[in-house]
Design a protein around this motif. Structure first.
Motif, short mmCIF file in Angstrom:
data_model
loop_
_atom_site.label_atom_id
_atom_site.label_comp_id
_atom_site.label_asym_id
_atom_site.label_seq_id
_atom_site.Cartn_x
_atom_site.Cartn_y
_atom_site.Cartn_z
N PHE A 142 0.85 -1.19 0.00
CA PHE A 142 0.00 0.00 0.00
C PHE A 142 0.89 1.24 0.00
CE2 PHE A 142 -2.27 3.04 3.02
CZ PHE A 142 -2.91 3.71 1.99
N PHE A 143 0.84 1.97 -1.08
CA PHE A 143 1.63 3.21 -1.18
C PHE A 143 0.79 4.38 -0.69
CE2 PHE A 143 3.57 0.42 -4.39
CZ PHE A 143 4.85 0.39 -3.87
N GLU A 144 1.28 4.98 0.35
CA GLU A 144 0.54 6.09 0.94
C GLU A 144 1.17 7.42 0.52
OE1 GLU A 144 -1.41 6.88 5.30
OE2 GLU A 144 0.75 6.76 5.13
N VAL A 145 0.35 8.28 -0.07
CA VAL A 145 0.83 9.58 -0.57
C VAL A 145 -0.28 10.59 -0.33
CG1 VAL A 145 1.60 10.83 -2.65
CG2 VAL A 145 2.16 8.40 -2.41
N PRO A 146 0.05 11.79 0.20
CA PRO A 146 -1.00 12.78 0.43
C PRO A 146 -1.69 13.20 -0.87
CG PRO A 146 1.05 13.43 1.48
CD PRO A 146 1.37 12.24 0.64
N GLU A 147 -2.95 13.55 -0.72
CA GLU A 147 -3.77 13.87 -1.89
C GLU A 147 -3.19 15.02 -2.73
OE1 GLU A 147 -8.02 13.67 -1.13
OE2 GLU A 147 -8.32 15.36 -2.47
N ALA A 153 -1.39 -6.10 5.09
CA ALA A 153 -1.02 -4.86 4.39
C ALA A 153 0.36 -4.36 4.82
CB ALA A 153 -2.07 -3.79 4.64
N VAL A 154 1.15 -3.95 3.84
CA VAL A 154 2.46 -3.37 4.11
C VAL A 154 2.40 -1.92 3.64
CG1 VAL A 154 4.91 -3.46 3.54
CG2 VAL A 154 3.59 -5.58 3.74
N LYS A 155 2.42 -1.03 4.61
CA LYS A 155 2.27 0.39 4.26
C LYS A 155 3.63 0.99 3.93
CE LYS A 155 1.18 3.13 7.59
NZ LYS A 155 0.63 4.12 8.55
N ILE A 156 3.70 1.65 2.80
CA ILE A 156 4.97 2.26 2.37
C ILE A 156 4.72 3.74 2.08
CG2 ILE A 156 6.66 2.30 0.48
CD1 ILE A 156 6.62 -0.73 0.54
N ASN A 157 5.57 4.58 2.64
CA ASN A 157 5.46 6.01 2.37
C ASN A 157 5.92 6.26 0.93
OD1 ASN A 157 5.68 8.75 2.14
ND2 ASN A 157 7.22 8.98 3.79
N ALA A 180 13.74 1.22 -2.49
CA ALA A 180 14.59 0.54 -1.50
C ALA A 180 13.71 -0.15 -0.45
CB ALA A 180 15.52 1.56 -0.84
N GLU A 181 12.64 0.53 -0.05
CA GLU A 181 11.77 -0.07 0.96
C GLU A 181 10.96 -1.24 0.38
OE1 GLU A 181 9.60 2.75 3.35
OE2 GLU A 181 8.51 1.11 4.34
N VAL A 182 10.57 -1.09 -0.87
CA VAL A 182 9.83 -2.19 -1.52
C VAL A 182 10.72 -3.43 -1.55
CG1 VAL A 182 8.86 -2.97 -3.73
CG2 VAL A 182 8.33 -0.68 -2.87
N GLN A 183 11.97 -3.22 -1.92
CA GLN A 183 12.91 -4.36 -1.99
C GLN A 183 13.06 -5.04 -0.63
OE1 GLN A 183 16.10 -2.15 -4.11
NE2 GLN A 183 16.55 -4.16 -4.95
N GLU A 184 13.17 -4.21 0.39
CA GLU A 184 13.28 -4.78 1.75
C GLU A 184 12.10 -5.67 2.06
OE1 GLU A 184 13.57 -1.84 4.88
OE2 GLU A 184 15.34 -0.98 3.90
N GLN A 185 10.93 -5.19 1.68
CA GLN A 185 9.72 -5.95 1.95
C GLN A 185 9.74 -7.31 1.23
OE1 GLN A 185 7.35 -6.03 4.03
NE2 GLN A 185 6.31 -7.72 2.98
N PHE A 186 10.17 -7.29 -0.03
CA PHE A 186 10.23 -8.55 -0.78
C PHE A 186 11.28 -9.48 -0.17
CE2 PHE A 186 7.47 -6.51 -3.72
CZ PHE A 186 6.83 -7.54 -4.39
N ALA A 187 12.40 -8.88 0.28
CA ALA A 187 13.45 -9.70 0.89
C ALA A 187 12.92 -10.39 2.14
CB ALA A 187 14.65 -8.84 1.21
N LYS A 188 12.14 -9.64 2.92
CA LYS A 188 11.57 -10.18 4.17
C LYS A 188 10.53 -11.27 3.92
CE LYS A 188 10.79 -6.13 6.42
NZ LYS A 188 9.97 -5.23 7.14
N SER A 189 9.92 -11.21 2.75
CA SER A 189 8.74 -12.05 2.52
C SER A 189 9.07 -13.49 2.16
CB SER A 189 7.89 -11.46 1.40
OG SER A 189 8.57 -11.66 0.18
N ASN A 190 10.37 -13.79 2.00
CA ASN A 190 10.80 -15.15 1.64
C ASN A 190 10.37 -15.58 0.25
OD1 ASN A 190 12.15 -15.66 3.97
ND2 ASN A 190 10.32 -16.44 5.02
N ILE A 191 9.94 -14.65 -0.59
CA ILE A 191 9.67 -15.01 -1.98
C ILE A 191 11.03 -14.95 -2.67
CG2 ILE A 191 8.49 -14.38 -4.12
CD1 ILE A 191 6.42 -12.91 -2.40
N PRO A 192 11.49 -16.07 -3.23
CA PRO A 192 12.84 -16.04 -3.82
C PRO A 192 12.91 -15.09 -5.01
CG PRO A 192 11.73 -18.13 -4.26
CD PRO A 192 10.83 -17.35 -3.37
N PRO A 193 13.99 -14.29 -5.10
CA PRO A 193 14.13 -13.38 -6.23
C PRO A 193 14.46 -14.16 -7.50
CG PRO A 193 16.04 -13.19 -4.80
CD PRO A 193 15.13 -14.23 -4.20
N THR A 194 13.52 -14.28 -8.39
CA THR A 194 13.74 -15.03 -9.62
C THR A 194 13.71 -14.07 -10.80
OG1 THR A 194 12.43 -16.74 -8.60
CG2 THR A 194 12.95 -17.04 -10.93
#
Ligand SMILES: Nc1ncnc2c1ncn2[C@@H]1O[C@H](COP(=O)(O)OP(=O)(O)OP(=O)(O)O)[C@@H](O)[C@H]1O
Ligand SMILES: Nc1ccn([C@@H]2O[C@H](COP(=O)(O)O)[C@@H](O)[C@H]2O)c(=O)n1
Length: 284
Positions: free
Chosen positions: A198-203, A251-255, A265-279
């Protein structure tokens, strides 16, 4: 519920009911398609109410035509040993990508595809392609998009369903879906939902981005009238879905109000944490 104060507060007390997870066909090789969406009880393309429960009651005839458990098992064994049919032995992995209009979903999805080998399916892109294809739904979809309204779920899920089947892939980034409760109810438990980005951005930032994009995008909804309507729909219908997944711990909230590379960079961290192998994409 969301820590950071945002102009996108969900409707108070909006109670999203748990989607009924109906397991009709899981495996592509069992029914001729990776049909992950529940197609019953959806609105008609004209937005009318779902078909009545009466239609779903099994008759004696339909009961007799249902395969027995043994027949089903046999069908499963046959399909798995058929070298022509693609083998799908595990549930596809899905990541939903949500956020306000212009939050950067498409931008980040392009990067995720490169690094993590996902198939990116944007519901909005599929709907725009449907308009271009000259489909009978084209005019209705074009009007809904211009008005910032949600296209009847049956139409969108059909497009996603076909695109997933056609891709032959097993990991999907589903961008801009589910967008409302009806979209969410159509989701079946035939995939493994890893998480919801979830990408959070002010209106105000979204508005600026969309107006800028509108200078060259050619999109019928990148103008101030449509943008305001899209914001309204987002707050009314889409935010409650994000809150629903947040309550489920999915939900993973990302600024998203930062430079693209910082968000990435934060999206990558989330994928790394999720144990989905980078293919890489070409190794899928
Ligand atoms: N982090 C960012 N900072 C500044 N601009 C950005 C950022 N991310 C994306 N943009 C720009 O904002 C605009 C919207 O981005 P993008 O198309 O990725 O959003 P989206 O969420 O997919 O939008 P929509 O929901 O309308 O399809 C684009 O012009 C993009 O280049
Ligand atoms: N699940 C969805 C997704 C999109 N729409 C319609 O398309 C418009 C554009 O979507 P983007 O994600 O590309 O911004 C959106 O405003 C809706 O009109 C939809 O109906 N259902």
């Amino acid at each position: 519920m969301w820590g950071r104060s945002s102009q996108f507060e969900g409707a108070e007390g909006n109670n999203i009911s748990k989607p009924r997870l109906v397991f009709e066909r899981i495996q592509a090789n069992m029914g001729g398609g990776l049909s992950v969406f529940r197609k019953k009880n959806t609105a008609a393309a004209d937005g009318s109410e779902p078909a009545s429960a009466k239609e779903e009651k099994p008759t004696e005839e339909s009961r007799q035509s249902q395969p027995s458990r043994e027949e089903e098992k046999e069908e499963m064994v046959q399909s798995l040993s058929n070298p022509v049919t693609p083998r799908v032995t595990e549930q596809p992995i899905v990541v939903f990508v949500l956020g306000g209009p212009g939050a950067g979903k498409g931008t980040q999805c392009a990067k995720i595809v490169e690094h993590f080998g996902f198939e990116h399916l944007s519901a909005g892109d599929l709907l725009r392609a449907e308009i271009k294809s000259g489909s009978e739904n084209g005019e209705m979809i074009a009007n809904m998009i211009k008005e910032g309204r949600i296209v009847p779920s049956e139409v969108t899920v059909d497009l996603l369903d076909k695109a997933m089947t056609k891709s032959g892939r097993s990991r999907f980034l589903i961008d801009g879906f589910p967008r409302d409760e009806r979209n969410n109810q159509n989701w079946e438990d035939a995939t493994h939902l890893a998480f919801v980005l979830f990408f959070e951005v002010p209106e105000s930032v979204l508005e600026e981005r969309l107006l800028k994009r509108g200078e060259s995008s050619g999109r019928s909804d990148d103008n101030i009238e449509s943008i305001k309507k899209r914001f309204h729909t987002y707050k009314e219908s889409s935010l409650p879905i994000i809150q629903y997944y947040d309550a489920k711990g999915k939900a993973v909230k990302i600024n998203g109000d930062r430079p693209v590379e910082e968000v990435w960079a934060e999206v990558q961290e989330q994928f790394a944490k999720s144990n989905i192998p980078p293919t890489p994409r070409n190794n899928q």
